[in-house]
Design an enzyme around this catalytic site. Sequence first.
Site, short mmCIF file in Angstrom:
data_model
loop_
_atom_site.label_atom_id
_atom_site.label_comp_id
_atom_site.label_asym_id
_atom_site.label_seq_id
_atom_site.Cartn_x
_atom_site.Cartn_y
_atom_site.Cartn_z
N HIS A 1 -10.48 6.80 0.16
CA HIS A 1 -10.69 5.35 0.29
C HIS A 1 -11.22 5.16 1.70
O HIS A 1 -10.46 5.20 2.67
CB HIS A 1 -9.40 4.57 0.07
CG HIS A 1 -9.61 3.10 0.26
ND1 HIS A 1 -9.53 2.18 -0.76
CD2 HIS A 1 -9.97 2.39 1.35
CE1 HIS A 1 -9.81 0.98 -0.30
NE2 HIS A 1 -10.08 1.08 0.99
N ASP B 1 0.83 -1.20 0.00
CA ASP B 1 0.00 0.00 0.00
C ASP B 1 0.87 1.25 0.00
O ASP B 1 0.49 2.29 -0.55
CB ASP B 1 -0.83 0.05 1.29
CG ASP B 1 -2.19 -0.59 1.14
OD1 ASP B 1 -2.35 -1.45 0.27
OD2 ASP B 1 -3.10 -0.22 1.92
N1 LIG Z 1 -24.46 0.53 2.78
C1 LIG Z 1 -23.43 0.90 3.53
N2 LIG Z 1 -23.42 2.12 4.12
C2 LIG Z 1 -22.40 2.50 4.89
N3 LIG Z 1 -21.32 1.74 5.14
C3 LIG Z 1 -21.27 0.52 4.57
C4 LIG Z 1 -22.30 0.03 3.75
N4 LIG Z 1 -21.97 -1.23 3.34
C5 LIG Z 1 -20.75 -1.51 3.91
N5 LIG Z 1 -20.34 -0.46 4.63
C6 LIG Z 1 -19.11 -0.35 5.46
O1 LIG Z 1 -17.92 -0.55 4.71
C7 LIG Z 1 -16.89 -0.97 5.62
C8 LIG Z 1 -16.03 -2.04 4.98
O2 LIG Z 1 -15.31 -1.46 3.94
P1 LIG Z 1 -14.21 -2.24 3.12
O3 LIG Z 1 -13.44 -1.21 2.36
O4 LIG Z 1 -14.87 -3.30 2.30
O5 LIG Z 1 -13.41 -2.99 4.27
P2 LIG Z 1 -11.92 -3.06 4.72
O6 LIG Z 1 -11.60 -1.74 5.28
O7 LIG Z 1 -11.87 -4.20 5.67
O8 LIG Z 1 -11.12 -3.34 3.49
C9 LIG Z 1 -17.58 -1.44 6.90
O9 LIG Z 1 -17.40 -0.46 7.92
C10 LIG Z 1 -19.04 -1.49 6.47
O10 LIG Z 1 -19.87 -1.23 7.51
C1 LIG Z 2 -4.56 0.56 5.37
C2 LIG Z 2 -5.91 0.16 5.80
O1 LIG Z 2 -6.44 0.73 6.72
O2 LIG Z 2 -6.48 -0.84 5.12
P1 LIG Z 2 -7.99 -1.41 5.29
O3 LIG Z 2 -8.90 -0.28 4.97
O4 LIG Z 2 -8.09 -2.51 4.27
O5 LIG Z 2 -8.15 -1.86 6.69
MG LIG Z 3 -9.66 -2.46 2.49
#
Ligand SMILES: Nc1ncnc2c1ncn2[C@@H]1O[C@H](COP(=O)(O)OP(=O)(O)O)[C@@H](O)[C@H]1O
Ligand SMILES: CC(=O)OP(=O)(O)O
Ligand SMILES: [Mg+2]
EC number: 2.7.2.1
Length: 437
Positions: free
Chosen positions: A212, A152
């Site tokens: 992001h 990253d």
């Molecule tokens: N419809 C929605 N509205 C708001 N937040 C959401 C929705 N669907 C999923 N999320 C949120 O997105 C987040 C996960 O994001 P993601 O980028 O997939 O995960 P990670 O950070 O583990 O990679 C969780 O906090 C989840 O609650």
């Molecule tokens: C860097 C980082 O926070 O990654 P993730 O959103 O996938 O937890």
């Molecule tokens: Mg992620």
Amino acid sequence: MPKSILAVNAGSSSVKITFYTFDNPPRTIVDAAISGITAPPSTLKYQAGGRKHKEELKEKLSTAQDAFKYLLQRCFSDPELSEVASADDVEYICHRVVHGGDYRDAVEINDETLGHLKGLEDLAPLHNFSALEIVRLCRSELPKVRSITFFDSSFHQTIPEAVRTYPINQEIAKANGLRKYGFHGISYSFILRSVAQFLNKPVEKTNLIVMHIGSGASICAIKDGKSVDTSMGLTPLAGLPGATRSGSIDPSLVFHYTNEAGKLSPASTSEMHISTAEDILNKQSGWKALTGTTDFAQIAVPNPPSEAHKLAFDIFVDRIQGYIGSYYVKLNGELDGVVFAGGIGEKSALLRRTLVDKCQCLGLAIDDVANDKGPGDEETVKDISKGSGKGPRVLICQTNEQVCGLKYWVLLTVTFALTSRGGVGFGYRLFLYTWIY
Ligand SMILES: Nc1ncnc2c1ncn2[C@@H]1O[C@H](COP(=O)(O)OP(=O)(O)O)[C@@H](O)[C@H]1O
Ligand SMILES: CC(=O)OP(=O)(O)O
Ligand SMILES: [Mg+2]
């Protein structure tokens, strides 16, 4: 002819894997993800060919490694997936690793590189340890498959010195690598290419503010196709709050929190050494601490179930708004677009509308119908701006950290022509190279 490439993205609350063919361009064989690891029950999303499937899992998968094993088994045991029936069908595994320290490019895993990455584990306590647990598992369970790690942090190597330097003793800073690294770079790289293509602009002339925002949330200022600032820092704790992370706070807060905060956390192991303060700020803060849930979908609702939910939403909006203002000025107001990505950015119409309304003075405006509808499954970039032409575009980008890692890998293997030890031939790599550009 080689078989398949497996790409793995271990996030803080999810594990996503994709198998690709060696085609030009690579074709997705199967896409599988487990989300909600920190907020059980976990959810499985599985997509292969025309088949799509979503289910709540009964199994308790509390670590990224458990989730990875489950996903791998699920794919290998799918009778309709003859292309990936066992480890013998996999040639390479591309792993997303959040913190790459000073590595500028992806590296192949061997004893030396793994040893170096182990030294960085403490700097991304929610991520590197989990990702490297998966790497270690792959080395022991799939010993014939070569692992490549993508970082990253690599995308942010272009951040200027004055932005990446902390104003502390520079000898100590240099000796310990204490500087801003920045994260989510694999995602930013994918978003930059996708949005530039969408806007019909060369990447190197594209200026964006990209969010992001998922369980981990960050924001990045991109000038002329290069990262010039981002909200995360030495570790992914800095900047915006997240599901369990505080984001930036006054560092002195740590000394006033509890007497115990400076001591080693019970979560420390022989593999990872974190203090109680780091444990609290990384794992027991954010919206989980404010509301009890790590699921932002329960917070971003028109009528929040409690004042605390509303406060969590308002805090998140306030912090993001602050960065947008700051980055707009850093980009000299020359902005092609503001991009929403990540689980929350892609799915929460309410968050997008609230933020854009608060940034109207920058010329941002949103089309409510397009915003509420969101992007279609196959729509990588969607324009949700109101009106046409004037002002920066407001865009949603459905990011893909797996495919971007794959592209980097192809580039790397072509450039350095990794030995042919059971690997793909140079000619074939060249063939793939043509697919990138
Ligand atoms: N419809 C929605 N509205 C708001 N937040 C959401 C929705 N669907 C999923 N999320 C949120 O997105 C987040 C996960 O994001 P993601 O980028 O997939 O995960 P990670 O950070 O583990 O990679 C969780 O906090 C989840 O609650
Ligand atoms: C860097 C980082 O926070 O990654 P993730 O959103 O996938 O937890
Ligand atoms: Mg992620």
